[in-house]
Scaffold this active site. Structure first.
Site, mmCIF file in Angstrom:
data_model
loop_
_atom_site.group_PDB
_atom_site.id
_atom_site.type_symbol
_atom_site.label_atom_id
_atom_site.label_comp_id
_atom_site.label_asym_id
_atom_site.label_seq_id
_atom_site.Cartn_x
_atom_site.Cartn_y
_atom_site.Cartn_z
ATOM 1 C CG HIS A 180 4.529 -7.893 9.667
ATOM 2 N ND1 HIS A 180 3.309 -7.769 10.268
ATOM 3 C CD2 HIS A 180 5.448 -7.687 10.648
ATOM 4 C CE1 HIS A 180 3.466 -7.504 11.554
ATOM 5 N NE2 HIS A 180 4.752 -7.440 11.804
ATOM 6 C CB CYS A 186 -0.910 0.002 1.232
ATOM 7 S SG CYS A 186 -0.023 0.113 2.802
ATOM 8 C CB CYS A 231 1.120 4.198 7.623
ATOM 9 S SG CYS A 231 -0.294 4.493 6.526
ATOM 10 C CB CYS A 288 -6.401 2.111 5.715
ATOM 11 S SG CYS A 288 -5.287 1.894 4.303
ATOM 12 C CB THR A 307 -4.487 0.739 9.101
ATOM 13 O OG1 THR A 307 -3.156 0.223 9.208
ATOM 14 C CG2 THR A 307 -4.608 2.022 9.910
ATOM 15 C CD GLU A 327 -2.001 -0.318 12.317
ATOM 16 O OE1 GLU A 327 -3.112 0.257 12.330
ATOM 17 O OE2 GLU A 327 -1.573 -0.950 11.328
#
Length: 386
Positions: free
Chosen positions: A144, A114, A205, A336, A298, A235
């Site tokens: 990852h 992304c 991000c 997202c 996200t 995250e």
């Protein structure tokens, strides 16, 4: 076998890097500085918004890519960025198709990194290019993806990994460069490196940072954050560190447990036992589920997060009445689309009856990859494809 050999080489190289680091920093000169990377960790509460705002004032904080051509060229050579000349780029120019002999490979409409991930990798390469003589560290895997992380190790960027006792940042010295990964870093880590004389490169991000803003709003208005995510994911760990009171739900089933407790109450001890690794310290469902706000990891599916939002909305209205909804439920748009877009693209491409096999390329510990893997199993069973 090849993947196993690559993993062994990564482990051997990482071990050698650690040994070299220890040789450069004798044991008697090191101070053990450990930071726990887990939710509900017993760490001192820090004002996340204040810490984030104070980083710019240090003069040692970078949070935007520079887009230098040297880094772009190296990423292209390493095959870790948006393909400009490689096989995928050639497929894009050929109706998303590659053919050799009797084998035809079709590319999904949505694929690859992304925007936020590509940005993070670019900034890590740029950090190495801008600091050729400095020691560079990343507080976790940048993303990852084992190939990308191995490429960064080859650039002599050391990646910290969490163990049972947390991460030992003691070997980081004045003048070193510390990179925060795409998932972000905890507020405790940010505070630690702010206080050290190190340069910080924040590749978080922007969509993740948007989620942090939402849980900060929850805390300031005395709402409990219901976080849709995996409590062990980096995250979500970072997001929870910016929250005050929170409970983390992995899926619709766990969200339903929360909703039922809001409307019906229940066995508090059983609830806390189930969510023991996924709630803030001192969490009390009788007290803390009266006012709730929704946030998300996200890389969870967009549709599932939206459904959890609807579940909570219906639950709050059933409990307090429609007129009280805004006093007991807060919803901010932090979703997202990237994960859902790739899932939808996979469903679309499998509708082609000529497909005999589906390949999902990604890291085993990637949330995005796992969603595609689950979807692949379901739809390939439907179409009798491996």
């Amino acid at each position: 076998m090849q993947c196993q050999m690559q993993r062994q080489e990564v482990m051997q190289q990482t071990s050698c890097q650690m040994q070299r680091s220890l040789l450069r920093s004798p044991a008697h000169s090191r101070r053990c500085v450990r930071v726990r990377a887990s939710v509900a960790a017993e760490t001192e509460k820090v004002d996340g918004r204040a810490v984030r705002r104070s980083l710019n004032a240090t003069g040692r904080y970078v949070r935007q890519p520079t887009k230098d051509e040297k880094s772009q060229t190296l990423m292209e050579d390493h095959g870790v960025g948006y393909s400009l000349s490689g096989l995928v780029a050639q497929m894009r120019e050929n109706d998303d198709t590659w053919q050799q002999g009797e084998v035809t490979v079709k590319l999904a409409k949505a694929y690859g990194y992304c925007w936020g991930v590509e940005r993070a990798v670019r900034m890590a390469y740029e950090a190495r290019n801008a600091n050729p003589d400095k020691k560079l560290y990343i507080t976790n895997e940048i993303i990852h993806n084992p190939e990308v992380n191995q490429r960064l190790r080859e650039l002599d960027i050391e990646i910290f990994e969490d163990d049972a006792d947390g991460k030992d940042y003691g070997r980081i010295s004045d003048g070193d460069v510390v990179i925060f990964p795409a998932f972000g870093a905890t507020v405790q880590e940010m505070q630690l490196f702010k206080d050290k004389n190190v340069k910080m490169v924040d590749t978080t991000c922007p969509w993740v940072a948007k989620v942090w803003n939402s849980v900060d709003q929850h805390a300031r208005k005395n709402y409990t954050s219901v976080i849709h995510g995996k409590y062990s994911h980096e995250e979500t760990i970072a997001t929870a560190s910016f929250a005050d009171t929170y409970v983390i739900v992995r899926d619709l089933a766990e969200a339903q447990m929360v909703c039922e407790y809001i409307t019906q109450g229940g066995d508090k001890e059983a609830f806390l036992q189930h969510f023991k690794k996924a709630v803030s310290k001192g969490f009390d469902p009788d007290r803390d589920l009266q006012r709730v706000g929704l946030a998300n990891q996200t890389t969870m599916l967009k549709g599932e997060t939206q459904e959890i939002g609807k579940m909570l909305e219906r639950t709050i209205m059933a409990k307090y009445g429609p007129s009280e909804l805004n006093n007991h439920f807060m919803l901010m748009d932090t979703i997202c689309d990237a994960t859902q877009e790739r899932q939808d693209a996979m469903y679309e491409i499998i509708d082609d009856s000529s497909i005999n096999m589906m390949l999902v390329v990604g890291g085993f510990n990637s949330s995005n990859t796992s969603h595609l893997q689950v979807g692949r199993i379901v739809i390939c069973r439907m179409h009798n494809a491996p």
